[in-house]
Write a protein that holds these residues in place. Structure first.
Motif, mmCIF file in Angstrom:
data_model
loop_
_atom_site.group_PDB
_atom_site.id
_atom_site.type_symbol
_atom_site.label_atom_id
_atom_site.label_comp_id
_atom_site.label_asym_id
_atom_site.label_seq_id
_atom_site.Cartn_x
_atom_site.Cartn_y
_atom_site.Cartn_z
ATOM 1 N N LYS A 1 0.836 -1.244 -0.046
ATOM 2 C CA LYS A 1 -0.191 0.115 -0.162
ATOM 3 C C LYS A 1 0.955 1.248 -0.009
ATOM 4 C CE LYS A 1 -3.992 -1.976 1.214
ATOM 5 N NZ LYS A 1 -4.343 -2.639 -0.060
ATOM 6 N N ALA A 2 0.280 2.356 -0.527
ATOM 7 C CA ALA A 2 1.143 3.751 -0.640
ATOM 8 C C ALA A 2 1.455 4.086 0.603
ATOM 9 C CB ALA A 2 0.262 4.748 -1.360
ATOM 10 N N GLU A 3 0.837 4.000 1.808
ATOM 11 C CA GLU A 3 1.222 4.611 2.988
ATOM 12 C C GLU A 3 2.225 3.650 3.525
ATOM 13 O OE1 GLU A 3 -2.466 1.988 3.441
ATOM 14 O OE2 GLU A 3 -2.178 3.809 2.239
ATOM 15 N N GLU A 4 2.730 2.474 3.007
ATOM 16 C CA GLU A 4 3.873 1.585 3.604
ATOM 17 C C GLU A 4 4.891 2.079 3.066
ATOM 18 O OE1 GLU A 4 2.653 -2.431 2.928
ATOM 19 O OE2 GLU A 4 0.735 -2.043 3.762
ATOM 20 N N VAL A 5 5.204 2.883 2.051
ATOM 21 C CA VAL A 5 6.201 3.234 0.960
ATOM 22 C C VAL A 5 6.649 4.712 1.252
ATOM 23 C CG1 VAL A 5 7.141 3.258 -1.126
ATOM 24 C CG2 VAL A 5 5.360 1.644 -0.551
ATOM 25 N N THR A 6 8.153 4.700 1.625
ATOM 26 C CA THR A 6 8.784 6.052 1.559
ATOM 27 C C THR A 6 10.069 6.115 0.667
ATOM 28 O OG1 THR A 6 10.034 5.253 3.333
ATOM 29 C CG2 THR A 6 8.240 6.349 4.170
ATOM 30 N N GLU A 7 10.443 7.097 0.415
ATOM 31 C CA GLU A 7 11.625 7.441 -0.678
ATOM 32 C C GLU A 7 12.641 6.558 0.299
ATOM 33 O OE1 GLU A 7 12.440 11.460 -1.479
ATOM 34 O OE2 GLU A 7 10.338 11.882 -2.249
ATOM 35 N N GLY A 8 13.465 5.844 -0.384
ATOM 36 C CA GLY A 8 14.673 5.050 0.207
ATOM 37 C C GLY A 8 14.132 3.853 0.528
ATOM 38 N N THR A 9 12.684 3.359 0.251
ATOM 39 C CA THR A 9 12.374 1.863 0.604
ATOM 40 C C THR A 9 13.142 1.220 -0.493
ATOM 41 O OG1 THR A 9 10.349 2.635 1.290
ATOM 42 C CG2 THR A 9 10.413 0.579 0.349
ATOM 43 N N THR A 10 13.580 -0.108 -0.052
ATOM 44 C CA THR A 10 14.182 -0.923 -1.074
ATOM 45 C C THR A 10 13.257 -2.079 -1.169
ATOM 46 O OG1 THR A 10 15.537 -1.969 0.668
ATOM 47 C CG2 THR A 10 16.732 -0.316 -0.398
ATOM 48 N N LEU A 11 13.428 -2.496 -2.456
ATOM 49 C CA LEU A 11 12.473 -3.771 -2.901
ATOM 50 C C LEU A 11 13.311 -4.925 -2.818
ATOM 51 C CD1 LEU A 11 11.149 -1.255 -4.250
ATOM 52 C CD2 LEU A 11 10.643 -2.684 -6.294
ATOM 53 N N PRO A 12 12.614 -6.070 -2.344
ATOM 54 C CA PRO A 12 13.591 -7.439 -2.258
ATOM 55 C C PRO A 12 14.213 -7.597 -3.520
ATOM 56 C CG PRO A 12 11.164 -7.446 -1.568
ATOM 57 C CD PRO A 12 11.253 -6.414 -2.263
ATOM 58 N N PRO A 13 15.549 -7.969 -3.304
ATOM 59 C CA PRO A 13 16.387 -8.273 -4.548
ATOM 60 C C PRO A 13 15.728 -9.572 -5.360
ATOM 61 C CG PRO A 13 17.394 -8.947 -2.569
ATOM 62 C CD PRO A 13 16.295 -8.105 -2.196
ATOM 63 N N LEU A 14 16.058 -9.701 -6.643
ATOM 64 C CA LEU A 14 15.579 -10.631 -7.367
ATOM 65 C C LEU A 14 16.686 -11.347 -8.254
ATOM 66 C CD1 LEU A 14 13.246 -12.130 -9.084
ATOM 67 C CD2 LEU A 14 13.265 -10.224 -10.670
#
Length: 139
Positions: free
Chosen positions: A3-16
């Protein structure tokens, strides 16, 4: 689904970690109708100066986008995606194929409510996609 409220600038996505095999190249060639011999003929690829058979750039691009679609849980959340092709991904004729490591980070929360994500894809420690970014709209 994120959800958008769970995300901030700098959030890293799980690597793939992606594996690209010669069988993937055959399937992609059939789907895209790109039968250029640099994607299947070792001798030809080397004759034109490549290290060997290479993955289709669009295949690498498409597979790398999974880092975003897996994270959002909804491919429809991606409203924009673009890359520049940097280096080829040589695909050896082995069961292991080529391994591409993909990482990504949220770099900006835009005024329209979307998020910009910077994506890095590397093969053998070197970047293969330049300027790869996606823009997503999250619920």
């Amino acid at each position: 689904m994120i959800k958008a409220e769970e995300v901030t600038e700098g959030t890293t996505l799980p690597p793939l970690t992606l594996t690209i095999t010669r069988a993937d190249l055959v399937r992609y060639a059939g789907a895209s109708l790109d039968f250029n011999p640099i994607h299947w003929n070792e001798r030809f690829a080397q004759e034109v100066g490549l290290p060997g058979v290479i993955a289709h750039g669009m295949l690498t691009m498409g597979m790398a986008s999974r880092i975003v679609t897996d994270w959002t849980g909804d491919p429809g959340a991606v409203v924009e995606y673009g890359v520049r092709f940097g280096r080829p991904v040589p695909v050896p004729d082995t069961a292991e194929g080529a391994t591409v490591e993909v990482t990504a980070k949220v770099t900006k929360h835009l005024e329209d409510g979307t998020f910009k994500i910077a994506i890095t894809a590397t093969f053998d420690g070197k970047s293969v996609l330049g300027g790869a970014t996606a823009r997503v709209r999250l619920p």
